[in-house]
Scaffold this motif. Structure first.
Motif, PDB file in Angstrom:
ATOM      1  N   PRO A   1       0.827  -1.212   0.000  1.00 32.38           N
ATOM      2  CA  PRO A   1       0.000   0.000   0.000  1.00 32.38           C
ATOM      3  C   PRO A   1       0.859   1.260   0.000  1.00 32.38           C
ATOM      4  N   VAL A   2       0.324   2.330  -0.555  1.00 32.93           N
ATOM      5  CA  VAL A   2       0.988   3.636  -0.523  1.00 32.93           C
ATOM      6  C   VAL A   2      -0.074   4.698  -0.249  1.00 32.93           C
TER       7      VAL A   2
ATOM      8  N   SER B   1       4.150   0.373  -8.822  1.00 34.64           N
ATOM      9  CA  SER B   1       4.332  -1.030  -8.437  1.00 34.64           C
ATOM     10  C   SER B   1       3.433  -1.441  -7.276  1.00 34.64           C
ATOM     11  N   CYS B   2       2.755  -0.494  -6.663  1.00 34.79           N
ATOM     12  CA  CYS B   2       1.905  -0.803  -5.506  1.00 34.79           C
ATOM     13  C   CYS B   2       0.576  -1.403  -5.952  1.00 34.79           C
ATOM     14  N   ASP B   3      -0.037  -2.158  -5.042  1.00 30.98           N
ATOM     15  CA  ASP B   3      -1.317  -2.765  -5.399  1.00 30.98           C
ATOM     16  C   ASP B   3      -2.516  -1.989  -4.871  1.00 30.98           C
TER      17      ASP B   3
ATOM     18  N   VAL C   1       2.177  14.040 -16.354  1.00 34.78           N
ATOM     19  CA  VAL C   1       3.611  13.721 -16.355  1.00 34.78           C
ATOM     20  C   VAL C   1       3.833  12.209 -16.294  1.00 34.78           C
ATOM     21  N   GLY C   2       2.801  11.463 -16.685  1.00 29.61           N
ATOM     22  CA  GLY C   2       2.963  10.030 -16.861  1.00 29.61           C
ATOM     23  C   GLY C   2       2.795   9.182 -15.617  1.00 29.61           C
ATOM     24  N   LEU C   3       2.229   9.723 -14.539  1.00 27.30           N
ATOM     25  CA  LEU C   3       2.045   8.928 -13.326  1.00 27.30           C
ATOM     26  C   LEU C   3       0.906   7.925 -13.509  1.00 27.30           C
ATOM     27  N   LYS C   4       1.187   6.681 -13.160  1.00 27.58           N
ATOM     28  CA  LYS C   4       0.168   5.639 -13.176  1.00 27.58           C
ATOM     29  C   LYS C   4      -0.158   5.248 -11.743  1.00 27.58           C
TER      30      LYS C   4
ATOM     31  N   VAL D   1       9.722   8.088  -6.749  1.00 26.77           N
ATOM     32  CA  VAL D   1       8.464   7.731  -6.091  1.00 26.77           C
ATOM     33  C   VAL D   1       7.433   7.281  -7.128  1.00 26.77           C
ATOM     34  N   PHE D   2       7.489   7.845  -8.341  1.00 27.33           N
ATOM     35  CA  PHE D   2       6.530   7.467  -9.384  1.00 27.33           C
ATOM     36  C   PHE D   2       6.597   5.971  -9.683  1.00 27.33           C
ATOM     37  N   ASP D   3       7.803   5.470  -9.876  1.00 28.77           N
ATOM     38  CA  ASP D   3       7.957   4.048 -10.197  1.00 28.77           C
ATOM     39  C   ASP D   3       7.460   3.170  -9.058  1.00 28.77           C
TER      40      ASP D   3
END
Length: 545
Positions: free
Chosen positions: A207-208, A273-275, A292-295, A267-269
């Motif tokens: 989690p984040v 990767s978080c669920d 800026v490409g944040l997923k 931090v973006f990467d």
């Protein structure tokens, strides 16, 4: 009841709502208000500024530093119009600013008959930068209008309100009393959705938490700390949330800002990767996220006091409308009884990322980061930093550690230049016991340079770092990088800022390197005095050492 003028009814109503300070610029249409302020001067202090934009910024800085709504007084037509940009910044930053202004006499409003300062649809002018604008038709309506403004500030998303009173109403008398003070009622959020979110967080492997400006607005830092520690979940903050989670906490990932002038944020990467991601009190604005490409992970929990922000750029799996602190508290209560233990490998990954965030800052801008850390090493833990959108200010947003809520103020909503100096004056009025530090560029400082007179007149002791490169530096860099070095309209002819401050009787000094800057900063703080420090970055901020 007693006969009160419209001006007296305004001041009475503000005092009833707990207002102790206001900012304004006197005008012929507002004389009855200022006469009432004179009567109330022992309980409501007015700070008189030099420009309506500046007094609105001061009210904004006051609000952000204090947790109380900021109040400014402007006036009919051009005076009100001068404040629109600053009110717009407060709107896009969700800051509770009450702009009380005047309008023409009732019979002249929108008549196009040529009354003094007569505006065309002044309400419409403010409609795009406020959550509510209203023309108050009579003295008797003033208390309820002021009370409704404070109800919006305390119990909705805190955005500006503009109240305008016809100048003849301000001088008219009526039997009127102020309305009782508004009480804050925290929206608790739908219990079913809160429980659904708790189950998602309990089941998460990685989690984040993304914390926005709703954390300081709700005074929710203790609730955020409790939940993050329960989950072992790292926390990144938005522009507006900076300081809402202490940057020296082991779970802190710093400000989420990345892309464009900032470069890639590691931090973006990690977030990708978080669920499960929990976003609380943040709008997730396009320019700082998807732009800026944040997923973000599909399992997105979004909490905000304003349900209108959901689904704008990311579709949440669970959307909870409610007060940040109240909902976080309920989530923590629910999770207390659940198994939320994280793997040792996840804890190690978080610890490694915590270190890597700092390492990337030092690698991508060694001199810039050294400057931020040098400033941080001099000022107190609870110092309030107020930054303009300038090269040093941009770097401070990413690289300046902050440890307490309401200690980092910036124009993160609209990005308007000229915010920092007047907002810092307002912040210092709100928190006179705190150190207040301005980080500004030479161009941005000149937007409201006239407020040196306000600082001198009222003895407002802020320290102003003016980083002077003789240019609109961020734009000049873009001309260098993207337009083949065709420099045009980015060079500035500046005054001697030190001599200018001296002409107001204010202490000032030059600094040509980081050592000089921190020595002057330390000296000003030790002496508890106003100080303007002109910092020479003529070779560029990246070359400043």
């Amino acid at each position: 009841m007693a006969l009160r003028t419209g001006g007296q009814a305004i001041v009475d109503s503000l005092r009833s709502q707990g207002v102790t300070h206001a900012f304004g610029l006197i005008s012929v249409h507002m004389m009855d208000v200022y006469d009432a302020l004179y009567e109330a001067r022992d309980s409501l202090q007015l700070i008189g500024g030099r420009h309506e934009s500046a007094v609105a910024y001061m009210a904004d800085g006051y609000a952000r530093a204090s947790s109380k709504p900021g109040v400014c007084f402007t006036s009919t037509g051009p005076g009100a119009a001068n404040s629109v940009g600053a009110v717009g910044e407060a709107y896009h930053c969700s800051s509770p600013v009450l702009n009380i202004t005047s309008n023409s006499e009732r019979e002249l409003i929108n008549s196009d008959r040529g009354g003094l300062h007569e505006p065309k649809d002044q309400l419409g002018m403010f409609g795009s930068v406020t959550q509510w604008s209203a023309l108050v038709p009579c003295v008797e309506a003033i208390p309820d209008h002021v009370r409704q403004a404070f109800d919006l500030f305390l119990n909705r998303r805190p955005r500006p309100v503009e109240l305008e009173i016809p100048t003849d109403v301000l001088s008219h008398k009526a039997d009127v009393q102020p309305a009782p003070a508004v009480q804050r009622t925290r929206q608790q959020g739908d219990a079913r959705l809160v429980e659904q979110a708790a189950r998602m967080l309990a089941a998460a492997r990685k989690p984040v938490i993304w914390a926005g400006g709703g954390i300081p607005s709700s005074e929710a830092t203790p609730d955020l700390l409790r939940l993050a520690e329960l989950l072992g979940a790292p926390v990144t903050t938005s522009y507006g949330g900076k300081g809402g989670f202490p940057d020296d906490h082991p779970l802190a990932l710093g400000c989420s800002i990345g892309g464009r002038v900032y470069g890639r944020n590691p931090v973006f990467d990690f977030i990708e990767s978080c669920d499960v991601a929990l976003v609380v009190g943040a709008r997730l604005p396009y320019r700082a996220t998807i732009g800026v490409g944040l997923k973000l992970p599909p399992n997105l929990i979004h909490i905000d006091i304003d349900g209108g922000v959901f689904g704008k750029n990311y579709q949440p799996a669970v959307a909870i409308t409610g007060d940040a602190g109240a909902v976080l508290g309920k989530l923590a209560d629910s999770l207390e009884g659940k198994n939320v233990a994280r793997s040792e490998s996840f804890a190690m990954e978080v610890a490694d990322l915590h270190r890597r965030v700092k390492q990337v800052l030092r690698e991508s801008g060694p001199n810039q980061q050294e400057t931020m850390e040098a400033i941080r090493g001099v000022i107190s833990r609870d110092a309030i930093i107020v930054a303009d959108p300038t090269a040093p200010g941009y770097w401070a947003t990413r690289g300046m550690p902050c440890y307490e809520p309401r200690t980092y103020l910036s124009p993160h909503g609209w990005g308007g230049i000229g915010f920092a100096f007047p907002a810092a004056l307002g912040a210092k009025v709100a928190r006179p016991e705190r150190q207040v530090i301005v980080i500004s560029g030479d161009g941005g400082f000149q937007f409201n340079i006239q407020e040196l007179g306000t600082a001198a007149q009222y003895g407002i002791k802020v320290v102003v770092l003016v980083f002077n490169n003789g240019a609109w530096g961020v734009l000049r860099d873009r001309q260098r990088d993207y337009f083949g070095g065709r420099y045009y309209a980015t060079e500035l002819k500046n005054p001697d800022f030190v001599r200018l401050a001296d002409s107001y009787g204010l202490p000032a000094t030059h600094a040509r390197n980081c050592r000089d800057m921190t020595a002057a900063l330390q000296d000003a703080l030790d002496k508890d005095e106003f100080r303007l420090i002109e910092v020479d970055i003529s070779r560029g901020f990246a070359e400043f050492v």
